[in-house]
Design an enzyme around this catalytic site. Structure first.
Site, PDB file in Angstrom:
ATOM      1  N   LYS A 101      -9.755  16.165  38.982  1.00  0.00           N
ATOM      2  CA  LYS A 101      -8.815  15.059  39.171  1.00  0.00           C
ATOM      3  C   LYS A 101      -9.414  14.025  40.119  1.00  0.00           C
ATOM      4  CE  LYS A 101      -4.037  14.177  40.696  1.00  0.00           C
ATOM      5  NZ  LYS A 101      -2.817  14.797  41.248  1.00  0.00           N
ATOM      6  N   SER A 144       2.879  18.266  40.970  1.00  0.00           N
ATOM      7  CA  SER A 144       1.878  17.501  40.231  1.00  0.00           C
ATOM      8  C   SER A 144       0.899  18.296  39.396  1.00  0.00           C
ATOM      9  CB  SER A 144       1.091  16.599  41.191  1.00  0.00           C
ATOM     10  OG  SER A 144       1.878  15.538  41.629  1.00  0.00           O
ATOM     11  N   SER A 168       1.323  14.375  38.870  1.00  0.00           N
ATOM     12  CA  SER A 168       0.305  13.332  38.856  1.00  0.00           C
ATOM     13  C   SER A 168      -1.040  13.806  38.314  1.00  0.00           C
ATOM     14  CB  SER A 168       0.112  12.800  40.280  1.00  0.00           C
ATOM     15  OG  SER A 168      -0.375  13.828  41.143  1.00  0.00           O
TER      16      SER A 168
END
Length: 466
Positions: A80, A180, A156
């Site tokens: 990420k 997330s 996220s």
């Protein structure tokens, strides 16, 4: 599609060991999946084919010599775009960060993976500064779902979930400050763990403070356990890092749930679920009872802590954007709104919110004297269209309004695992398994017991099946 791209990390390593598949072949398959799907789902902000293939070739030589560096040596994976990564920019979904760098440092989890021979394919999408439960940003646009590219992947860590779901590497690492890794796992039919806070060291420190965790994102619980082995452990750069765990998180994974006391809460006492989600979750709960667990329907006993969470989260967002007033118009409009709210909170507000956290911790501590685990839906809904910030007709646009079952356990810092448990209107539904702090092995064991008896995690998404 190259079938190698959908093989789990555990199976890939077994094939490396038997010399029936090479890390180069596995990396080529993952890169082919990226080439096939990236334009449709926008899961990556950076892909490095040449770098990945070079690392894969080095891993291949190690396997041929019988000297792998670790349990995921040669496994292609993504990161990420929140984690510092030596040689690659970390832009956090924002236009405010200078791409020029220099970028010369790895975050602790990235450093451990690199040292273990993992093959980094690239960096995945995130909303700006990972602030919300869907993955879109002014810098990179929206990330689509493996089951419907016009639906959100969640956030996220949505880019990582979509990458895993479509075979763009079998594993990824994400962050979770309010759900997330679990929100996108639920939306995409993948598996993700938010471990006990401090188990995975975080550096640099998150502006969202001790709400923020890192976690493995995979298709199976077994892969999550192995990935967790690699990325846990003490790091002096994280002042709150726990000591390095003893043993493997894969130890005892297959021991089942017989005799465990499991509390099931359909809504934590304050949520509301789509009928299809509730039906899928109730069906999933029967799997644990059939496996020998003692399942009782019970709420844990705390009220919705969303207002306290907002104080903590919005204050962190305000800190992120401190000093960027001249560039305020270039950031996500929703982020601007919560920053403006966060700037209005004072120290007393923050301490009051912290007191709510502490009281929740006491409540959950007492709950776990009677119940080994708590099971809930991960999400009350399935994914919705990428043109929206909340489901159609929803009373609020705030992401916390439709994620009521995830952020509480960031506040209490407990381990929470999301596994796929069914479908509603053709889209995945997630089941959340929550344990006491430091009971990560137990949470994973329960997740493995569920996946041993179901095949939801093996279903191929619509973008693959056509």
């Amino acid at each position: 599609m190259n079938e190698l791209s959908m093989i789990t990390a555990t199976d890939l390593v077994d094939r490396y060991r038997s010399n029936t598949v090479s890390p180069v072949e596995a990396t080529e398959a993952a890169l082919q999946a990226i080439e096939q799907f990236q334009d449709r789902v926008n899961a990556f902000v950076l892909v490095d084919p040449d770098g990945a293939l070079a690392v894969a070739a080095e891993s291949e030589r190690r396997w041929q010599q019988g000297r792998p560096l670790g349990p995921l040596d040669g496994v292609p994976m993504s990161i990420k775009d929140i984690f510092l990564t030596d040689g690659w920019p970390t832009l956090r979904g924002s236009k405010l960060i200078d791409k020029a760098g220099p970028w010369t440092e790895d975050a602790p989890a990235v450093a451990r993976l690199r040292a273990g021979g993992a093959v980094f394919l690239g960096k995945t999408t995130t909303p700006e500064y990972a602030w919300k439960g869907v993955t879109d940003s002014p810098a990179y646009g929206a990330t689509g779902n493996p089951w419907d590219a016009h639906h959100h992947a969640g956030g996220s860590s949505g880019g990582s979930a979509t990458a895993v779901g479509l075979g763009m590497g079998p594993v990824s690492i994400g962050t979770d400050g309010g759900g997330s890794v679990r929100i996108p796992a639920s939306f995409t039919g993948t598996t993700a763990l938010k471990p006990t806070y401090g188990l995975i060291p975080m550096y640099p420190p998150s502006p969202f403070g001790t709400l923020s965790h890192a976690g493995p994102m995979t298709r199976t619980v077994a892969d999550a356990a192995i990935l967790l082995d690699l990325i846990t452990g003490f790091d002096h750069r994280d002042w709150s890092a726990m000591p390095t765990p003893q043993g493997s998180f894969a130890d005892g994974l297959g021991d089942g749930v017989e005799g465990l006391r499991i509390g099931f809460s359909a809504d934590l006492g304050y949520g509301r679920n789509a009928p299809g989600v509730l039906a899928a979750v109730r069906d999933a709960v029967t799997v644990f009872a059939e496996a020998g667990a003692q399942v009782t329907e019970v709420d844990p006993g705390f009220a919705d802590p969303v207002e306290a969470f907002h104080v903590l989260w919005f204050s962190g967002a305000a800190k992120v954007l401190q000093g960027h007033d001249e560039e305020f118009d270039s950031i996500d409009p929703g982020l601007r709104r919560i920053v403006e709210t966060g700037r209005g909170f004072n120290a007393s507000d923050y301490l009051d919110a912290t007191a709510v956290r502490m009281a929740m911790g006491v409540t959950m501590g007492a709950f776990h004297t009677d119940y080994d685990l708590l099971i809930t839906p991960t999400m009350p809904i399935t994914s919705f269209g990428t043109e929206r910030q909340a489901p159609e007709g929803w009373p609020s646009q705030l992401w916390t309004s439709w994620t009521p079952y995830t952020y509480p356990f960031n506040m209490t810092q407990q381990p929470a695992l999301s596994v796929p448990c069914g479908f509603s209107d053709g889209l995945p539904v997630g089941l959340q398994i929550v344990g006491p702090r430091h009971a990560d092995r137990l949470v994973l064991r329960a997740g493995q017991a569920f996946q041993d008896r179901t095949d939801w995690h093996l279903r191929l998404p619509n973008l693959i099946t056509g």
